[in-house]
Scaffold this active site. Structure first.
Site, PDB file in Angstrom:
ATOM      1  N   LYS A 112     -20.794  51.308  30.710  1.00  0.00           N
ATOM      2  CA  LYS A 112     -19.576  51.228  29.892  1.00  0.00           C
ATOM      3  C   LYS A 112     -18.634  52.346  30.314  1.00  0.00           C
ATOM      4  O   LYS A 112     -19.016  53.531  30.329  1.00  0.00           O
ATOM      5  CB  LYS A 112     -19.912  51.375  28.399  1.00  0.00           C
ATOM      6  CG  LYS A 112     -18.630  51.404  27.576  1.00  0.00           C
ATOM      7  CD  LYS A 112     -18.809  51.760  26.130  1.00  0.00           C
ATOM      8  CE  LYS A 112     -17.479  52.284  25.592  1.00  0.00           C
ATOM      9  NZ  LYS A 112     -17.553  52.682  24.187  1.00  0.00           N
ATOM     10  N   ALA A 199     -15.408  50.139  18.733  1.00  0.00           N
ATOM     11  CA  ALA A 199     -14.858  51.297  18.016  1.00  0.00           C
ATOM     12  C   ALA A 199     -14.018  50.914  16.805  1.00  0.00           C
ATOM     13  O   ALA A 199     -13.309  49.910  16.803  1.00  0.00           O
ATOM     14  CB  ALA A 199     -14.012  52.181  18.934  1.00  0.00           C
TER      15      ALA A 199
HETATM   16  C1  LIG Z   1     -20.906  54.566  21.086  1.00  0.00           C
HETATM   17  C2  LIG Z   1     -19.708  54.377  21.852  1.00  0.00           C
HETATM   18  O1  LIG Z   1     -19.713  53.801  22.910  1.00  0.00           O
HETATM   19  C3  LIG Z   1     -18.444  54.907  21.255  1.00  0.00           C
HETATM   20  O2  LIG Z   1     -17.686  55.505  22.253  1.00  0.00           O
HETATM   21  C4  LIG Z   1     -17.773  53.754  20.598  1.00  0.00           C
HETATM   22  O3  LIG Z   1     -16.526  53.558  21.020  1.00  0.00           O
HETATM   23  C5  LIG Z   1     -18.077  53.683  19.151  1.00  0.00           C
HETATM   24  O4  LIG Z   1     -17.026  53.875  18.254  1.00  0.00           O
HETATM   25  P1  LIG Z   1     -17.342  53.955  16.683  1.00  0.00           P
HETATM   26  O5  LIG Z   1     -18.148  55.192  16.489  1.00  0.00           O
HETATM   27  O6  LIG Z   1     -15.993  54.009  16.023  1.00  0.00           O
HETATM   28  O7  LIG Z   1     -18.102  52.734  16.323  1.00  0.00           O
END
Ligand SMILES: CC(=O)[C@@H](O)[C@H](O)COP(=O)(O)O
Length: 269
Positions: A112, A199
């Site tokens: 990722k 996210a």
């Molecule tokens: C775990 C990961 O890859 C983070 O960079 C992701 O973007 C998660 O975001 P949240 O914590 O808001 O779910």
């Protein structure tokens, strides 16, 4: 006496898996491995979520101290797919260096990519992100790309070689839920690769909503790790992603401006 029609409550079983870069998964929920009280709680939450993929911030992985606890002591990489991510990288070069390290350490190819623009919003820097996607793809990585919720930028990522597009629902760690459903839907419509909201999910209804928009999956960390009961929230997220997906497949009823009786009188005997 006329016999009553036979009804059944048995749920039909069907497989509704999804595929990214030639790998097929049944769970559409990907979870992070940060912010937990400890690795034991992290592993229990992953198990409760049913996730088959976990993201791992390469910069946080303990590669040097053999005595310190390791994530792999709690979550078996032979059972769960580890998805190394470039959390904390602010340039394409830093992200590429980080993923080369991941490849050396664990032979990880599916990764990722997140290239952040600034600490305040943790928004992706899309110019650096597209550049890094192109370079990493040329090096043989299969890149799942964290991006803005902008259909044009999502297309640029796909053109650069992304194997999955992961638009933010809201800023990382904000828990605000999907802020731009219209653009997420446009991204879903335009993409030929899987789209996962990544996210900003705060609670189960946010995850269900993302799935109802037609996303292939949802990636989250904070909503589970910072819940009062992370294990219970992991179960809630599993159910939410599954029910959002079912609702999407079922096809929702049209929205109407005015009432429409639920028990029409016409045709009654
Ligand atoms: C775990 C990961 O890859 C983070 O960079 C992701 O973007 C998660 O975001 P949240 O914590 O808001 O779910």
């Amino acid at each position: 006496m006329a016999s009553l029609p036979v009804t059944t409550s048995a749920a039909p079983t069907d497989s509704d898996s999804w595929t990214v870069a030639g790998r097929t998964f049944s769970s559409r929920l990907i979870v992070g491995t940060g912010k937990y009280k400890d690795l034991e709680q992290n592993a229990a939450a992953v198990a409760a979520s049913g996730a088959e993929i976990v993201t791992v911030a390469v910069r946080r992985v303990n590669l040097t101290d053999p005595k310190a606890p390791k994530l792999t002591d709690y979550i078996d990489p032979k059972v769960t797919t580890f998805l190394p991510n470039t959390a904390g990288c602010f340039t394409a070069e830093a992200a590429i260096r980080t993923l080369r390290l991941a490849r050396e350490a664990g032979d990880w190819k599916l990764v990722k990519l997140e290239v952040l623009a600034e600490a305040k919003t943790l928004y992706p820097d899309m110019i650096e992100t597209v550049r890094a996607t192109e370079l990493l793809t040329k090096e043989g990585f299969e890149v799942m790309v964290y991006c803005t919720d902008d259909p044009i930028m999502a297309r640029r990522c796909e053109d650069a070689g992304a194997v999955a597009i992961m638009p933010l629902g809201a800023p990382i760690g904000s828990g605000l839920g999907v802020q731009n459903p219209v653009t997420i839907r446009l991204i879903v419509e335009g993409a030929k690769v899987p789209v996962l909201v990544d996210a900003g999910v705060g609670t189960a209804s946010d995850a269900a909503f993302a799935m109802e928009l037609g996303c292939d999956g949802v990636l989250m960390n904070t909503a589970i790790a910072e819940a009062k009961d992370p294990i219970l929230m992991a179960r809630a997220m599993k159910a939410a992603v599954e029910s959002g997906r079912l609702a999407y497949r079922a096809g929702r009823m049209p929205k109407r401006m005015y009432a429409d009786p639920s028990s029409p009188l016409a045709g009654l005997i």
